[in-house]
Design an enzyme around this catalytic site. Structure first.
Site, PDB file in Angstrom:
ATOM      1  N   ASP A   1       7.939  -8.468   5.519  1.00  0.00           N
ATOM      2  CA  ASP A   1       9.144  -9.217   5.181  1.00  0.00           C
ATOM      3  C   ASP A   1      10.152  -9.000   6.321  1.00  0.00           C
ATOM      4  O   ASP A   1      10.066  -9.650   7.355  1.00  0.00           O
ATOM      5  CB  ASP A   1       9.610  -8.682   3.814  1.00  0.00           C
ATOM      6  CG  ASP A   1      10.711  -9.485   3.185  1.00  0.00           C
ATOM      7  OD1 ASP A   1      10.805 -10.686   3.459  1.00  0.00           O
ATOM      8  OD2 ASP A   1      11.483  -8.930   2.382  1.00  0.00           O
TER       9      ASP A   1
ATOM     10  N   LYS B   1       6.381 -13.244   5.972  1.00  0.00           N
ATOM     11  CA  LYS B   1       7.537 -14.129   5.789  1.00  0.00           C
ATOM     12  C   LYS B   1       8.332 -14.112   7.096  1.00  0.00           C
ATOM     13  O   LYS B   1       9.280 -13.335   7.236  1.00  0.00           O
ATOM     14  CB  LYS B   1       8.442 -13.579   4.679  1.00  0.00           C
ATOM     15  CG  LYS B   1       8.011 -13.887   3.281  1.00  0.00           C
ATOM     16  CD  LYS B   1       9.152 -13.477   2.347  1.00  0.00           C
ATOM     17  CE  LYS B   1       8.639 -13.116   0.992  1.00  0.00           C
ATOM     18  NZ  LYS B   1       9.677 -12.475   0.160  1.00  0.00           N
TER      19      LYS B   1
ATOM     20  N   ASP C   1       4.193  -6.802  -6.887  1.00  0.00           N
ATOM     21  CA  ASP C   1       4.689  -6.555  -8.244  1.00  0.00           C
ATOM     22  C   ASP C   1       5.997  -7.246  -8.546  1.00  0.00           C
ATOM     23  O   ASP C   1       6.726  -7.681  -7.658  1.00  0.00           O
ATOM     24  CB  ASP C   1       4.895  -5.052  -8.436  1.00  0.00           C
ATOM     25  CG  ASP C   1       6.121  -4.556  -7.674  1.00  0.00           C
ATOM     26  OD1 ASP C   1       6.243  -4.863  -6.470  1.00  0.00           O
ATOM     27  OD2 ASP C   1       6.974  -3.897  -8.288  1.00  0.00           O
TER      28      ASP C   1
ATOM     29  N   ARG D   1       0.686  -6.904 -10.862  1.00  0.00           N
ATOM     30  CA  ARG D   1      -0.092  -6.718  -9.628  1.00  0.00           C
ATOM     31  C   ARG D   1      -1.531  -7.191  -9.802  1.00  0.00           C
ATOM     32  O   ARG D   1      -2.238  -7.418  -8.840  1.00  0.00           O
ATOM     33  CB  ARG D   1      -0.135  -5.228  -9.245  1.00  0.00           C
ATOM     34  CG  ARG D   1       1.204  -4.625  -8.854  1.00  0.00           C
ATOM     35  CD  ARG D   1       0.968  -3.218  -8.315  1.00  0.00           C
ATOM     36  NE  ARG D   1       2.174  -2.427  -8.223  1.00  0.00           N
ATOM     37  CZ  ARG D   1       3.006  -2.400  -7.181  1.00  0.00           C
ATOM     38  NH1 ARG D   1       2.785  -3.166  -6.141  1.00  0.00           N
ATOM     39  NH2 ARG D   1       4.063  -1.619  -7.175  1.00  0.00           N
TER      40      ARG D   1
ATOM     41  N   GLY E   1       1.073  -1.956  -3.244  1.00  0.00           N
ATOM     42  CA  GLY E   1       0.886  -3.406  -3.180  1.00  0.00           C
ATOM     43  C   GLY E   1      -0.378  -3.881  -2.486  1.00  0.00           C
ATOM     44  O   GLY E   1      -0.888  -4.964  -2.767  1.00  0.00           O
TER      45      GLY E   1
ATOM     46  N   GLU F   1      -1.581  -3.980   4.774  1.00  0.00           N
ATOM     47  CA  GLU F   1      -0.310  -4.128   4.051  1.00  0.00           C
ATOM     48  C   GLU F   1      -0.312  -5.433   3.270  1.00  0.00           C
ATOM     49  O   GLU F   1      -0.968  -6.402   3.664  1.00  0.00           O
ATOM     50  CB  GLU F   1       0.841  -4.062   5.080  1.00  0.00           C
ATOM     51  CG  GLU F   1       2.228  -4.290   4.569  1.00  0.00           C
ATOM     52  CD  GLU F   1       2.728  -3.271   3.544  1.00  0.00           C
ATOM     53  OE1 GLU F   1       1.995  -2.975   2.576  1.00  0.00           O
ATOM     54  OE2 GLU F   1       3.879  -2.820   3.692  1.00  0.00           O
TER      55      GLU F   1
END
Ligand code: 5GP
Length: 184
Positions: A106, A134, A162, A168, A46, A102
């Site tokens: 989350d 988040k 994704d 992506r 990611g 990163e």
């Protein structure tokens, strides 16, 4: 896989805003690591677009390495405490200044476990640069040293993030319309 237009609820962060913020982060990292050795570690997959764009904005000489982890999830989109390394660094990070790159923090479990594991390899310093955060979802305490954007608790995709491995490549970050998205 559906086209992104079919499942996009809204564009959360457009391409220009992403590039502007990445340039700011690059400038900040360049100032902080001036005169110091630096290695960027990208967590696959990611963080790839973010890492590439960020790296181009960092003006101090630096190296790159890559690692992949998989979490022992309780569900497809949830992660738990432990992660397993599926692709390890090729480089020895002992005595190096490491910046972990990163896509999103989350629950925080992934980064917390990676930090703990990399810490045992005795880097000189170990910091975190995350594109998205988040905070409402946080369960594990994670120090984020460089942050792109704090976002609400919505499932997002694009710019590395994704949807079942697709999309992506999008140059923006969008919110998924979960009523329209048909996961396989
Ligand atoms: P954590 O361990 O912090 O709960 O999970 C981090 C990982 O979960 C991220 O690296 C990312 O792969 C995935 N993730 C968390 N939130 C999202 C999201 O909104 N969209 C996507 N595509 N992946 C997410």
């Amino acid at each position: 896989m559906q086209s992104y237009e079919e499942i996009l609820a809204e564009v959360l962060i457009d391409s220009d805003s992403l590039q502007k913020r990445v340039a700011e982060l690059g400038a900040q990292v360049s100032a902080d690591y001036d005169g110091r050795d630096l290695v960027l570690i990208c967590i696959l997959r990611g963080a790839v677009p973010f890492m590439v764009d960020l790296s181009r904005r960092i003006t101090v000489p630096h190296m790159m390495d890559f690692m992949a982890v998989s979490s022992y999830g309780i569900g497809k989109y949830e992660s738990t405490g432990s992660v397993r390394v599926t692709f390890d660094l090729q480089m020895d990070i002992r005595n190096r200044n490491v910046l972990l790159v990163e896509d999103i923090v989350d629950s925080g479990h992934t980064i917390a476990s990676v930090l703990e594991m990399l810490g045992t390899r005795q880097p000189q310093s170990l910091k975190v640069c995350a594109l998205l955060d988040k905070p409402e979802r946080r369960e594990a305490h994670v120090p984020i040293d460089y942050l792109g954007f704090s976002i609400p608790n919505k499932y997002v995709f694009g710019y590395g993030l994704d949807l079942d491995e697709y999309h992506r490549n999008l140059t923006f970050v969008g919110v998924v319309d979960l009523e329209k998205y048909k996961a396989d």
